[in-house]
Design a protein around this motif. Structure first.
Motif, short mmCIF file in Angstrom:
data_model
loop_
_atom_site.label_atom_id
_atom_site.label_comp_id
_atom_site.label_asym_id
_atom_site.label_seq_id
_atom_site.Cartn_x
_atom_site.Cartn_y
_atom_site.Cartn_z
N LYS A 403 0.82 -1.22 0.00
CA LYS A 403 0.00 0.00 0.00
C LYS A 403 0.85 1.27 0.00
N ALA A 404 2.08 1.14 0.45
CA ALA A 404 2.97 2.31 0.53
C ALA A 404 3.65 2.61 -0.80
N LYS A 405 3.44 1.75 -1.80
CA LYS A 405 4.14 1.93 -3.08
C LYS A 405 3.15 2.31 -4.18
N PRO A 406 3.34 3.47 -4.81
CA PRO A 406 2.43 3.95 -5.86
C PRO A 406 2.28 2.96 -7.02
N TYR A 408 2.32 -0.24 -6.98
CA TYR A 408 1.41 -1.33 -6.62
C TYR A 408 -0.04 -0.83 -6.57
N LYS A 409 -0.23 0.38 -6.10
CA LYS A 409 -1.59 0.93 -6.10
C LYS A 409 -2.16 0.95 -7.51
N LYS A 410 -1.33 1.37 -8.46
CA LYS A 410 -1.77 1.43 -9.86
C LYS A 410 -2.02 0.03 -10.41
N ALA A 411 -1.12 -0.91 -10.09
CA ALA A 411 -1.24 -2.27 -10.61
C ALA A 411 -2.49 -2.97 -10.07
N PHE A 412 -2.81 -2.77 -8.81
CA PHE A 412 -4.01 -3.38 -8.23
C PHE A 412 -5.28 -2.76 -8.81
N ARG A 413 -5.24 -1.45 -9.08
CA ARG A 413 -6.40 -0.80 -9.70
C ARG A 413 -6.63 -1.33 -11.12
N THR A 414 -5.53 -1.63 -11.81
CA THR A 414 -5.64 -2.16 -13.17
C THR A 414 -6.15 -3.59 -13.19
N ALA A 415 -5.72 -4.38 -12.22
CA ALA A 415 -6.04 -5.82 -12.21
C ALA A 415 -7.40 -6.13 -11.58
N PHE A 416 -7.87 -5.28 -10.66
CA PHE A 416 -9.11 -5.57 -9.94
C PHE A 416 -10.10 -4.42 -10.06
N LYS A 417 -11.36 -4.77 -10.18
CA LYS A 417 -12.41 -3.75 -10.26
C LYS A 417 -12.46 -2.90 -9.00
N ASP A 418 -12.29 -3.57 -7.83
CA ASP A 418 -12.35 -2.80 -6.58
C ASP A 418 -11.03 -2.11 -6.26
N GLY A 419 -9.95 -2.53 -6.95
CA GLY A 419 -8.65 -1.89 -6.76
C GLY A 419 -8.04 -2.07 -5.39
N LYS A 420 -8.61 -2.93 -4.58
CA LYS A 420 -8.15 -3.08 -3.20
C LYS A 420 -6.85 -3.88 -3.10
N ILE A 421 -5.97 -3.41 -2.24
CA ILE A 421 -4.77 -4.17 -1.91
C ILE A 421 -5.05 -4.90 -0.61
N ASN A 422 -5.42 -6.16 -0.74
CA ASN A 422 -5.74 -6.96 0.44
C ASN A 422 -5.26 -8.40 0.23
N LYS A 423 -5.42 -9.20 1.25
CA LYS A 423 -4.94 -10.58 1.21
C LYS A 423 -5.55 -11.36 0.05
N GLN A 424 -6.85 -11.21 -0.15
CA GLN A 424 -7.53 -11.96 -1.19
C GLN A 424 -6.99 -11.63 -2.57
N ASN A 425 -6.87 -10.36 -2.87
CA ASN A 425 -6.38 -9.95 -4.19
C ASN A 425 -4.90 -10.27 -4.37
N PHE A 426 -4.13 -10.14 -3.30
CA PHE A 426 -2.71 -10.52 -3.33
C PHE A 426 -2.58 -12.00 -3.72
N SER A 427 -3.38 -12.85 -3.09
CA SER A 427 -3.32 -14.29 -3.35
C SER A 427 -3.75 -14.61 -4.78
N LYS A 428 -4.78 -13.93 -5.26
CA LYS A 428 -5.25 -14.16 -6.62
C LYS A 428 -4.17 -13.79 -7.64
N ALA A 429 -3.49 -12.69 -7.41
CA ALA A 429 -2.46 -12.25 -8.35
C ALA A 429 -1.31 -13.26 -8.40
N LEU A 430 -0.84 -13.68 -7.24
CA LEU A 430 0.27 -14.63 -7.20
C LEU A 430 -0.15 -15.97 -7.81
N SER A 431 -1.37 -16.40 -7.53
CA SER A 431 -1.88 -17.66 -8.10
C SER A 431 -1.99 -17.57 -9.61
N SER A 432 -2.41 -16.43 -10.11
CA SER A 432 -2.54 -16.25 -11.55
C SER A 432 -1.21 -16.46 -12.25
#
Length: 611
Positions: A403-406, A408-432
């Protein structure tokens, strides 16, 4: 002999018969062929039971008993496609179970039970000790007969299962014939592969010509190939010389593709099996569905998500000391291994417990790590994150850093509709990202798809791998791992008796890692899992040395020498429950080199460049 109580047998039987059925229950009986087949198998079991008692009283010869068992197994093979599809748990556990101790749960309690069924009888009755095992043969035959009789009465009373897509059981049977049948997995004693494959194919032939469902399709091509395959099997009966390449290319694959054209509906299999019903070839990149093995849904996955996962994979800042990333132990240039005996710990000068396995094709599993302690891909990452020897951190700490890195904020917004940086989205990205690392574009895959040639030595090596060397009875095609066909929805582990050093380095000692029994999976805390480790894929094996969980073997020659001696028990070490047969394989030096030639054709790291 059997030490578990009758009430438990009843509970387990009820559970097995009522367990997952991938299609709806029909109120009408199945067609005449199925009814006749089920009845004929029951009659053959009755005759086998009678013959077992006659053999025990020395009234018939061992050869007569072996013939009776073969007749029974052949009868079963003609309806295996039906029973194994509609009643998979009952079939796997009670009718045709592998001759190994296993765990079964009754309520919240897990029991370690001895093996039972047709495979066990095949191993016993075709062994040199059959005359000394008369009581055991009687017990297992009686138990098999009683189990099937209960199943048969229940099926007749309640109505047999009927599926919407009747080609699915047939295509799965083709997978079963090739991966479990002609490898000898199904017939560990008799190795009667050609006769049983013929009866399985004959059952398919009868079915498509009897059931009205198949009147909707042109079955002429299938009938022609089936007839030709039966002729081929009648002329090729020797286990060691049987050409599994020719058998696949001329008969199994054309039938598999042809039947797939008739009806593409998946019924409810997507919830039960990793097999992709729309695939046309066992050795195509789409044969298995990666999304069956991860919590990630196909609709959620995309290039942006994979790119985010890749960024996380290589980022050292996610670890506690910010010096270790996933790529520290899984280097892409080394097929996502690190070429070390045991991977480096985050503590200077120390290593983790085991060798680092490749991440190529790692997604195709229902259990993860050598000791199988994780049940899904996302949980595997979780173990690494919290492990004091590895990342030694927490999700909370990782999320705070991201969350402290701009960027990553941009990358999560691009990859997820909700743009949230959380455990669930982190796991989905790594699994992908990890799920994208599959490799089914090796020279061998192209060869089996008739797209290129391989050497004659590699061809001979493959037939040895699938036959005499017994490799494919644990490393199942086409993934060549312990992912069990034909549903590909469970993983096997094996007790090999792995030594601390290669067999040419004395003294020989058993490795002291206890493996799966120490996995902390409570219901698997059984002696049968002592020294048991997950069967990994041999794809890309030419690039992933050193080998085994302890990294003690440096060459493929050393690995094959170990297997050639019959593992730890074959080498004279004391083992409680070695699942690898201790018999020597008697592979020649030339044959060992031919197997290695085949293994070298399984290399495919094309995703390293594309990802």
């Amino acid at each position: 002999m059997r030490f578990y109580p009758l009430f438990l047998i009843a509970v387990l039987m009820g559970f097995a018969i009522m367990s997952f059925n991938p299609v709806y229950k029909g109120i009408e009986n199945e067609n005449t062929i199925i009814n006749k087949g089920l009845s004929d198998f029951k009659n053959k079991l009755e005759q086998l039971k009678s013959d077992v008692y006659l053999f025990a009283d020395d009234q018939i010869s061992l050869e007569d008993l072996q013939k009776s068992l073969s007749n029974t197994r052949n009868s079963y093979k003609e309806i295996e496609f039906y029973i194994a599809y509609h009643y998979p748990e009952f079939n796997k556990t009670h009718l045709n179970a592998a001759p190994l101790f296993h765990i079964e749960a009754a309520g919240t309690t897990a029991y370690t039970l001895p093996p039972e069924g047709l495979q066990v009888l095949d191993e016993l009755i075709f062994s040199e000790e059959a005359a000394q095992q008369k009581e055991k043969i009687k017990d297992i035959t009686g138990f098999l007969y009683n189990n099937y009789a209960k199943f048969y009465l229940s099926a007749v009373k309640n109505g047999l299962s009927k599926g919407n897509n009747k080609t699915l059981p047939l295509r799965l049977e083709l997978i079963r014939i090739y991966t479990l049948g002609v490898t000898g997995f199904d017939t560990p004693g008799s190795l009667n592969i050609s006769e049983e494959a013929a009866h399985a194919l004959l059952g398919i032939k009868k079915y498509i010509n009897d059931d009205l469902y198949f009147k909707n399709f042109d079955v002429r091509k299938a009938n022609t190939v089936l007839s030709e395959s039966l002729d081929y099997l009648s002329k090729n009966k020797d286990f060691e010389t049987f050409d599994r390449i020719e058998f696949y290319k001329k008969y199994i694959q054309p039938l598999y593709e042809e039947l797939g054209k008739w009806d593409g509906r998946a019924d409810d299999l997507k919830e039960f099996s990793g097999w992709n019903v729309n695939s046309k070839n066992f050795f195509s990149s789409d044969f298995l569905d990666p999304y069956f093995y991860t919590l990630l849904k196909p609709s959620e996955d995309n290039a942006q998500l994979r790119d985010l996962g890749k960024k996380i994979f290589y980022d050292q800042n996610v670890s506690g000391n910010e010096k270790m990333s996933c790529a520290s132990c899984h280097l892409p240039e080394n097929a996502f291994t690190d070429l070390k005996v045991k991977s480096q710990s985050n503590v200077e000068g120390k290593t983790v417990l085991r060798n680092s396995p490749s991440l190529y094709n790692a997604v195709f599993a229902k259990r993860f790590f050598y000791d199988m302690r994780a049940f899904y891909l996302e949980q595997q990452a979780e173990h690494v994150i919290y492990n004091e020897q590895e990342f030694n951190t927490s999700y909370e700490s990782i999320i705070k850093k991201l969350k402290a890195k701009p960027e990553y904020k941009k990358a999560f917004r691009t990859a997820f509709k909700d743009g949230k940086i959380n455990k669930q989205n982190f796991s989905k990205a790594l699994s992908s990202y990890v799920a994208s690392l599959y490799s089914f574009e090796s020279d061998f895959d192209h060869f089996m798809r008739n797209e290129k040639e391989i050497s004659e030595d590699a061809k001979k090596g493959y037939n040895l791998f699938m036959g005499k060397a017994n490799c494919a009875t644990c490393h199942f095609a086409p993934h060549f791992s312990g992912l069990v066909p034909p549903f590909y929805n469970e993983n096997e582990s094996e007790v090999l008796g792995v030594t601390r050093k290669p067999v040419n380095q004395k003294p020989l000692e058993l490795d002291d890692d206890k493996g799966r029994v120490n996995s902390l999976v409570k219901k698997e805390n059984s002696w049968i899992y002592e020294n048991s480790f997950k069967t990994m894929t041999v794809r890309n094996i030419a690039l992933t040395k050193p080998y085994f969980h302890n990294g003690a073997f440096n060459t493929l020659e050393e690995i094959l020498d170990f297997y050639n001696e019959g593992g730890g028990e074959g080498l004279g070490l004391s083992m409680k429950n070695q699942t690898l047969p201790p018999d020597k394989l008697n592979l020649t030096k030339t044959e060992i080199q031919q197997i290695i030639a085949f293994l070298n054709t399984l290399t495919d790291i094309s995703k390293t460049k594309s990802r």
